[in-house]
Structure formats: C-alpha cells, structure tokens
Design an enzyme around this catalytic site. Structure first.
Site, mmCIF file in Angstrom:
data_model
loop_
_atom_site.group_PDB
_atom_site.id
_atom_site.type_symbol
_atom_site.label_atom_id
_atom_site.label_comp_id
_atom_site.label_asym_id
_atom_site.label_seq_id
_atom_site.Cartn_x
_atom_site.Cartn_y
_atom_site.Cartn_z
ATOM 1 C CE LYS A 114 -4.863 -3.349 1.196
ATOM 2 N NZ LYS A 114 -5.253 -1.963 0.888
ATOM 3 C CB SER A 119 -0.946 -0.050 1.208
ATOM 4 O OG SER A 119 -1.865 1.003 1.192
ATOM 5 C CG ASP A 162 7.986 4.937 -11.371
ATOM 6 O OD1 ASP A 162 8.654 3.887 -11.369
ATOM 7 O OD2 ASP A 162 6.745 4.956 -11.526
#
Length: 336
Positions: A241, A216, A227
């Site tokens: 998740k 999460s 990224d």
C-alpha cells in the site's frame, strides 16, 4: 472511498490508536472467536478476562455461530455503557460472565520493549501515530541502558499511519542527506524526503520484521532502510500500500479518502501493489501468528507444560524473530 459519519469517526479513532470498547483484540482460531490480546487500559483486563478466552456470548445472545464482524459489532457501543461478555476459559473448560464498561482507550504505539538476548533488544510498533517516533527513541534509550548492541524492530501486523512519523523514525537510523522516499503524482515528482540530522541517531545493527500485513508507513520505513543497506528485513513480503491518500471531512460528519499520489522508495521502486520484499524470507501461517499471540501472555504466568495441558498445543517458536536474533548476533560479532 466515501465514509459515512460513523465510518469517518472510526477512521479517525483507528488512525490515532483510539478505540471505544472493553480493551480486547479478537480473532478466529479453529472456527471460534478468541481473545488474542487484552490491553491494560481496558475494563476487560481489570475484570479478569484473559488472552485465550473464547467468546461464546454477548449480552445474553449466544454468538457461537456468528461471524467475527457480528461479534465485534455487538461488543462495540457508546463510552460509559455496559456490555456483558460470556467466555469459555480453555484452562478450566468453564464458562464465565463479565459485566464490562465500554471506554475510550488510547493505546501505546511502541510496546513489548525488552531484551531478547544479552545484547539484542526488541520492540514492536503497532502503528505510526502522534509521538511514535518519540516512543521509539525512548525505548532505544531504555534498551541501551540494559546493554543493547543491536535492535529488532517488529513491524508485523502494522497497518501504517502518518508519513511524517515514518520519516522521523527513518532519520534515527540514516545519515543526513540520504533519500527516504519520493512522492509522485500524475503531474510528476511532488516532493522528495531526505533524512535530517537528529541527536538521537544510532548506528547499531538493525533487523526489521515485516509480514503481509505490514503496510503504508511500515513499508516506507522498512523499504528505505533496506535500500540504504541500513537494516536487514526478515519475514514475508509486505502488503503493498504505497499510495498517498488525502482525507476530507464535510459539515454533516461524513468524509472522503482520495488517492492522489504514490510513494517511491530510494531505489525508485514503487510500493503500491508490489510490496517490500525482505532480505531473508521466513514464512509463517496465520494460525502460527495467533498461537504466538496466545502464548505471549500466558507463558508469563505458567509453565510450558501447564500451557500445553490447558490449550492442547505446546508453545510454538517465533521462527521469524529467532532468525532475526541469529542475524543480529552475527552482525554484532562482526562489528566487534
């Protein structure tokens, strides 16, 4: 997911790192129930229970043949009530009994703040709850004062928590305007989060440790920083998740969790069911994780030889953390 009143109460307590118990974390090791951590806020630590003790009984009931869930259910109870724990201590092979008070316990979310080397700082984040971002910033200031030039942020075993806290923590490491995540529902894009400027921003090299239980909010933070090439991720693929859950409560105390959207990383990659892949994969078994938790406490108070004699195994090396330190050493040297 429907929650009974008891389930809903436990859900809220876990979401805020609040528990009613004696202040221990338990797991299974070689088929036995073992105390893997003892928290300072609980009665167990004050009473003399140690990480590494085996639980052999609760309230006079022999629990050697019971499951982990059964033992946990026996230990839990109302705040202020008493529970008797019978433990076997590996160091002496003797059994001891402890009368402990169950208490409501609120745990710090940022822990184990220390300098791993002369230039590399380390901290572990248990969960993303109220003020975790402030705890992290405070820890960064503390480590900076000790000469930190690069940071290891340990998100292993972190189940996640509040989205807004993950966003605020990402802002500490990202530049203003960089995308953190997108929330997408069946109707399309619901919301896009971009980093806002913060006075606590840091550009020091960063390595984040993740594993199969990082979920999460842990995946949102680590994925966004990966990224944008702001952090190097080390460890194992995360849990996967990446869904938005709306939580509803009802008048009789029960609750409902409803999945209503999903998270997308800045790259457009969906987390749910996929997970976040590390830049550098370093595998670790469940047993290795438990061994590391055991020795973390005891090696502060005993030599490696005494530890080996007491527990039957030599201290193991945290290979994931070691790789993180090596990567940071190289990044710091390059920066210089």
């Amino acid at each position: 997911d429907y929650m009974t009143p008891n389930d809903y109460e436990e859900f809220n307590m876990a979401a805020n790192q609040e528990y009613v118990g004696v202040g221990i974390e338990v797991g299974q090791f070689s088929g036995r129930i073992i105390i893997s951590q003892v928290f300072e806020q609980g009665s167990a630590g004050a009473g003399g229970i140690l990480a590494g003790d085996f639980i052999v009984g609760v309230d006079g009931v022999d629990t050697r043949e019971e499951s982990l869930r059964e033992v946990i259910d026996r230990i839990r109870g109302e705040p202020g009530s008493m529970v008797s724990l019978e433990i076997e201590r590996p160091i002496t092979a003797e059994e001891h009994s402890f009368e402990l008070e169950r208490r409501a316990i609120a745990l710090d979310s940022v822990v184990d703040i220390e300098m791993a080397t002369d230039t590399v700082g380390y901290m572990r984040v248990r969960q993303f709850i109220d003020e975790t971002d402030l705890e992290m910033v405070s820890a960064i200031h503390t480590l900076n004062a000790q000469g930190m030039q690069g940071l290891i942020l340990d998100l292993r075993e972190n189940p996640g928590g509040r989205l807004d806290i993950a966003v605020r923590m990402a802002e500490v490491f990202l530049e203003e305007g960089q995308k953190i995540l997108t929330v997408q529902s069946r109707r399309g894009v619901e919301e896009v989060f971009y980093a806002e400027a913060t006075m606590d921003a840091t550009q020091q090299p960063l390595v984040i440790l993740i594993d199969g239980n990082s979920a999460s909010a842990s995946e949102i933070l680590s994925g966004a920083l990966r990224d944008h090439e702001r952090a190097v991720l080390v460890g194992e693929k995360s849990y996967g998740k990446g869904s938005v859950q709306s939580v509803y409560s009802f008048a009789d105390g029960d609750g409902l969790k409803l999945t209503s959207a999903r998270y997308l990383l800045p790259s457009g990659e969906a987390i749910n069911g996929t997970g976040v892949y590390p830049n550098v994969t370093v595998a670790r078994t469940t047993e290795e994780g438990i061994l590391l938790m055991l020795q973390e406490h005891h090696l502060r108070n005993m030599s490696s030889a005494a530890f080996t004699n007491a527990f039957g195994f030599a201290p193991v090396e945290d290979s994931q953390r070691l790789v993180a330190e090596q990567i940071l050493d190289a990044l710091i040297e390059t920066k210089d």
